[in-house]
Scaffold this active site. Sequence first.
Site, short mmCIF file in Angstrom:
data_model
loop_
_atom_site.label_atom_id
_atom_site.label_comp_id
_atom_site.label_asym_id
_atom_site.label_seq_id
_atom_site.Cartn_x
_atom_site.Cartn_y
_atom_site.Cartn_z
CE LYS A 9 15.99 4.50 117.81
NZ LYS A 9 15.51 4.45 116.41
CG PHE A 57 12.49 0.15 108.21
CD1 PHE A 57 12.20 0.15 109.57
CD2 PHE A 57 11.70 0.93 107.36
CE1 PHE A 57 11.14 0.89 110.08
CE2 PHE A 57 10.63 1.67 107.87
CZ PHE A 57 10.36 1.64 109.25
NE ARG A 85 6.89 12.67 117.51
CZ ARG A 85 7.33 11.54 116.96
NH1 ARG A 85 7.82 10.56 117.70
NH2 ARG A 85 7.30 11.38 115.66
CB THR A 91 12.43 9.57 111.53
OG1 THR A 91 11.27 9.67 112.35
CG2 THR A 91 12.92 8.14 111.49
NE ARG A 102 15.65 10.46 115.92
CZ ARG A 102 14.34 10.20 115.98
NH1 ARG A 102 13.47 11.08 115.50
NH2 ARG A 102 13.91 9.07 116.50
CG ASN A 112 16.78 7.28 114.46
OD1 ASN A 112 16.98 6.39 115.28
ND2 ASN A 112 15.59 7.58 113.99
P1 CMP Z 1 12.19 5.26 115.72
O1 CMP Z 1 11.73 6.60 116.11
O2 CMP Z 1 12.80 4.38 116.76
O3 CMP Z 1 10.97 4.46 115.03
C1 CMP Z 1 11.18 3.41 114.12
C2 CMP Z 1 12.59 3.34 113.65
O4 CMP Z 1 12.75 2.68 112.41
C3 CMP Z 1 13.12 4.74 113.38
O5 CMP Z 1 13.28 5.44 114.57
C4 CMP Z 1 14.38 4.41 112.62
O6 CMP Z 1 15.41 3.94 113.48
C5 CMP Z 1 13.88 3.26 111.78
N1 CMP Z 1 13.43 3.70 110.46
C6 CMP Z 1 12.39 4.48 110.15
N2 CMP Z 1 12.28 4.66 108.83
C7 CMP Z 1 13.29 3.97 108.28
C8 CMP Z 1 13.71 3.73 106.95
N3 CMP Z 1 13.07 4.26 105.90
N4 CMP Z 1 14.78 2.96 106.77
C9 CMP Z 1 15.41 2.39 107.83
N5 CMP Z 1 15.05 2.58 109.12
C10 CMP Z 1 14.00 3.35 109.34
#
Ligand code: CMP
Length: 139
Positions: A9, A57, A85, A91, A102, A112
């Site tokens: 990212k 979000f 993963r 996450t 991460r 992340n």
């Molecule tokens: P990703 O694995 O790319 O999938 C969805 C993305 O949304 C996640 O990683 C984060 O970058 C973002 N994300 C997930 N949960 C939240 C949250 N509670 N608040 C803000 N961003 C989030």
Amino acid sequence: MERTLSIIKPDGVKKNVIGEVIKRFETAGIKIAAMKMLHLSKPQAQGFYAVHKERPFFDSLTDFMTSGPIVVMVLEGDGVIAKNRKLMGATNFKDAEAGTIRKDFATDIEKNVVHGSDAVETAAFEIGYFFNGLEIQTR
Ligand code: CMP
């Protein structure tokens, strides 16, 4: 042979950890089958994350994903979805295991560093979003 989509990212690209992330994939025996750098437009980011469009979000996430270049990759190998993963970690970096990408580099639940497909069906959609068949090399 399984495939998954990986994204480094905008925060990962800005932190100069492209090579570090790729090194972790290759050290784990994962093969890179396709790779490119691009800068998403807002509609492109919204299309990629359409599954999250009702989430609070969504707007912030799609702004962040358009804030700079990203690196997209197709990863290939046995069980590569789960392997990737595990290498990424949870996450929310606060919940991620020590030694994961991460835990080591993320600063925020949104920023992340990496994305990875979570299932075979989402991998197929996500790979097709960025790559056509001719751009993916089985090695
Ligand atoms: P990703 O694995 O790319 O999938 C969805 C993305 O949304 C996640 O990683 C984060 O970058 C973002 N994300 C997930 N949960 C939240 C949250 N509670 N608040 C803000 N961003 C989030």
